[in-house]
Design a protein around this motif. Structure first.
Motif, PDB file in Angstrom:
ATOM      1  N   PRO A  87     -23.293  20.169  21.076  1.00 46.85           N
ATOM      2  CA  PRO A  87     -22.395  21.254  20.665  1.00 46.85           C
ATOM      3  C   PRO A  87     -23.133  22.284  19.826  1.00 46.85           C
ATOM      4  CG  PRO A  87     -21.985  19.288  19.360  1.00 46.85           C
ATOM      5  CD  PRO A  87     -22.948  18.890  20.426  1.00 46.85           C
ATOM      6  N   THR A 103     -14.291  12.702  24.844  1.00 50.91           N
ATOM      7  CA  THR A 103     -15.127  12.894  23.670  1.00 50.91           C
ATOM      8  C   THR A 103     -15.040  11.647  22.811  1.00 50.91           C
ATOM      9  OG1 THR A 103     -15.664  14.399  21.841  1.00 50.91           O
ATOM     10  CG2 THR A 103     -13.348  13.936  22.208  1.00 50.91           C
ATOM     11  N   ASN A 126     -13.926  24.110  32.161  1.00 51.23           N
ATOM     12  CA  ASN A 126     -13.630  24.744  30.875  1.00 51.23           C
ATOM     13  C   ASN A 126     -12.203  24.486  30.420  1.00 51.23           C
ATOM     14  OD1 ASN A 126     -16.196  25.721  30.953  1.00 51.23           O
ATOM     15  ND2 ASN A 126     -15.644  27.815  31.504  1.00 51.23           N
ATOM     16  N   GLU A 164     -12.078  21.245  28.571  1.00 49.02           N
ATOM     17  CA  GLU A 164     -12.804  21.353  27.309  1.00 49.02           C
ATOM     18  C   GLU A 164     -12.011  22.147  26.279  1.00 49.02           C
ATOM     19  OE1 GLU A 164     -16.698  22.868  28.062  1.00 49.02           O
ATOM     20  OE2 GLU A 164     -17.446  20.921  28.753  1.00 49.02           O
ATOM     21  N   ARG A 165     -11.315  23.178  26.717  1.00 48.28           N
ATOM     22  CA  ARG A 165     -10.487  23.950  25.769  1.00 48.28           C
ATOM     23  C   ARG A 165      -9.323  23.106  25.259  1.00 48.28           C
ATOM     24  NH1 ARG A 165     -11.689  28.394  29.356  1.00 48.28           N
ATOM     25  NH2 ARG A 165      -9.879  27.842  30.618  1.00 48.28           N
ATOM     26  N   ARG A 190     -10.499  20.515  22.773  1.00 46.26           N
ATOM     27  CA  ARG A 190     -11.075  21.036  21.534  1.00 46.26           C
ATOM     28  C   ARG A 190     -10.250  20.665  20.304  1.00 46.26           C
ATOM     29  NH1 ARG A 190     -15.651  21.829  19.023  1.00 46.26           N
ATOM     30  NH2 ARG A 190     -15.578  23.520  17.506  1.00 46.26           N
ATOM     31  N   ARG A 191      -8.923  20.678  20.426  1.00 49.16           N
ATOM     32  CA  ARG A 191      -8.067  20.336  19.283  1.00 49.16           C
ATOM     33  C   ARG A 191      -8.313  18.894  18.850  1.00 49.16           C
ATOM     34  NH1 ARG A 191      -3.899  23.048  17.079  1.00 49.16           N
ATOM     35  NH2 ARG A 191      -4.135  24.590  18.735  1.00 49.16           N
ATOM     36  N   VAL A 243     -11.194  17.307  19.224  1.00 48.34           N
ATOM     37  CA  VAL A 243     -12.519  17.289  18.603  1.00 48.34           C
ATOM     38  C   VAL A 243     -12.426  17.722  17.141  1.00 48.34           C
ATOM     39  CG1 VAL A 243     -14.815  18.348  18.652  1.00 48.34           C
ATOM     40  CG2 VAL A 243     -13.700  17.685  20.790  1.00 48.34           C
ATOM     41  N   LEU A 244     -11.665  18.780  16.884  1.00 45.77           N
ATOM     42  CA  LEU A 244     -11.508  19.255  15.509  1.00 45.77           C
ATOM     43  C   LEU A 244     -10.769  18.227  14.658  1.00 45.77           C
ATOM     44  CD1 LEU A 244     -10.607  22.987  16.214  1.00 45.77           C
ATOM     45  CD2 LEU A 244     -12.793  22.062  15.459  1.00 45.77           C
TER      46      LEU A 244
END
Length: 469
Positions: A47, A233, A400, A403-404, A407-408, A410-411
């Protein structure tokens, strides 16, 4: 050529051969270590936040010379006027005398008068939550002296926090990644209601149970979907490595936390009989799917090609040729997405790049760089999965979308370092499923959390995550 029979010469030749073999092995190790040290977000799955010092930026934007902010011709985002039912009060400013002749003006609007101008100011009222106290009173009988008590109903005593406040805390956790201690502080400072971290945890467990039907519904939808994007992830369960998976369509996202990153986890997410087309990266577990039922992510391939270029030598020459083909593929796709032709035109324009791509890969199998040769052989086996987006509606050339959506999660992992229990994992996967699904649909997250919690407390069926409002 005469055969060497001298024992000393034979020993010398064998030693030279062994040393040459060892030198070749060491060169391969050094080359591999150099590639690893040079790994960054442009040539690997690293990343951008983990890029080493001196790594190139993932995206280098050239200055246009224009001023920052909205550019001439852009679509205006005007302030939206809230309807009358949303207004707390209206304060009119009515002219009393004419500016020209100073005569008194009528108090009411005339038929020829235009609509009044307006300006709305939003303000929060005092945020103290409404607290209802239930009292069970005692009365002593004046006749016999018996002490009588009217107890508080058990269904009222079951909860000390109402469904709207509980749903709001769930919304803050799932949409904005507020920790349990953060929720405790917000509840006390903003809503003026003192609660403990234990109460917050209990409310999250209750909300998790209320969202279980919605999670099952989302899983069922993505499993039956004709096209889904899948990604995963890392996650932590009490410090132990596990995996957060997601499968997403255009309107539904289903999350699942599993102990493994292998086939068992993919089956748990998509079912035993995997249906439709799966868009993903080249992680080995997806290799068990037929290449005719897959779409391999070209964005990941671009990073792999950059990795070849960074290796230098024969790998770099091959990588640059493949990069030119990949750029042509993306150019044609962007033109198609922008309305530049139909699907038949897309197929016609990509026929040449597809043939060149295959030719380069076949030639690359004989590359002097063994890593590059192995890459070409592996991608050739997935050849049908590279071009599914050309012939099938709804399939994109990249992953993508997944992945988008992921993302929430991952955060959340970066903020909370995972979950402490299996119950916490269920809360995360269910809440993320509801939050991201409602966001994909452009619908209220908080409204659904409230409805689901009310239904759960009343013992009613959970509201559908997908039903029209």
């Amino acid at each position: 050529m005469a055969t060497v029979t001298c024992p000393g010469c034979q020993e010398r030749d064998e030693r030279i051969t062994a040393l040459e073999r060892r030198v070749a092995e060491l060169q391969a190790i050094v080359q591999d270590l150099t590639a690893r040290l040079g790994a960054n977000s442009t040539n690997s799955g690293t990343p951008p936040s983990a890029n080493p010092l001196g790594a190139p930026k993932p995206v280098t934007k050239q200055r246009t010379g224009k001023k920052s902010g909205g550019q001439p011709g852009h679509a205006a985002r005007l302030k939206r006027r809230l309807p009358p039912e949303r207004l707390h009060k209206v304060i009119p400013f009515v002219p009393s005398h004419c500016d020209r002749c100073h005569e008194p003006l009528p108090p009411r609007q005339g038929p020829d008068d235009p609509e009044p101008s307006w300006h709305q100011v939003a303000e929060l009222p005092p945020m103290a939550a409404q607290v209802t106290e239930y009292q069970g009173h005692y009365r002593t009988c004046l006749c016999c002296g018996q002490l009588n008590h009217s107890p508080i109903p058990q269904d009222l005593k079951a909860h000390s926090v109402g469904p709207r406040l509980a749903a709001t805390l769930g919304y803050l956790a799932g949409s904005h990644r507020v920790s349990q201690r953060g929720l405790e502080e917000i509840t006390e400072d903003v809503f003026d209601v003192p609660v403990s971290v234990g109460t917050v945890a209990n409310l999250q467990a209750q909300l998790s149970t209320a969202l279980a039907p919605a999670h099952a519904e989302a899983l069922q939808v993505v499993r039956a979907a004709g096209v889904k994007n899948v990604d995963e992830t890392s996650w932590k369960l009490a410090g132990k490595l596990c995996w957060l998976w997601v499968a997403a369509t255009g309107t539904v996202a289903a999350f699942l936390i599993h102990a493994r990153r292998g086939w068992d986890a993919l089956v748990a997410l998509l079912g035993v009989e995997i249906q439709g087309f799966v868009c993903s990266d080249r992680w080995s577990v997806y290799g068990r799917l037929s290449p005719f039922c897959r779409q391999v992510c070209w964005a990941h391939l671009k990073r792999d090609l950059q990795k070849l270029v960074d290796r230098g030598g024969a790998a770099a020459r091959l990588g640059k040729k493949l990069q030119r083909v990949a750029e042509e593929v993306f150019t044609v796709w962007r033109l198609f997405r922008g309305g530049g032709g139909d699907r038949w035109t897309l197929q016609d324009r990509l026929e040449g790049p597809a043939r060149e791509w295959e030719r380069l890969l076949k030639a690359g199998r004989r590359c002097a760089d063994t890593k590059a040769a192995t890459f070409c052989a592996n991608v050739l086996e997935l050849l049908p999965a590279l071009w599914r987006f050309v012939v099938s509606e709804g399939v994109e050339p990249t992953n993508n979308h997944a992945e988008r959506v992921l993302r929430r999660g991952v955060l959340w992992r970066k903020n909370a370092f995972g979950s402490h229990s299996a119950v916490g994992c269920r809360f995360v996967e269910r809440l993320l499923t509801v939050v991201q699904t409602r966001r994909l649909q452009g619908r209220s997250v908080l409204g659904y959390l409230y409805e689901a919690l009310v239904a759960h407390r009343k013992g009613l069926p959970a509201p559908s995550l997908l039903a029209a409002e």
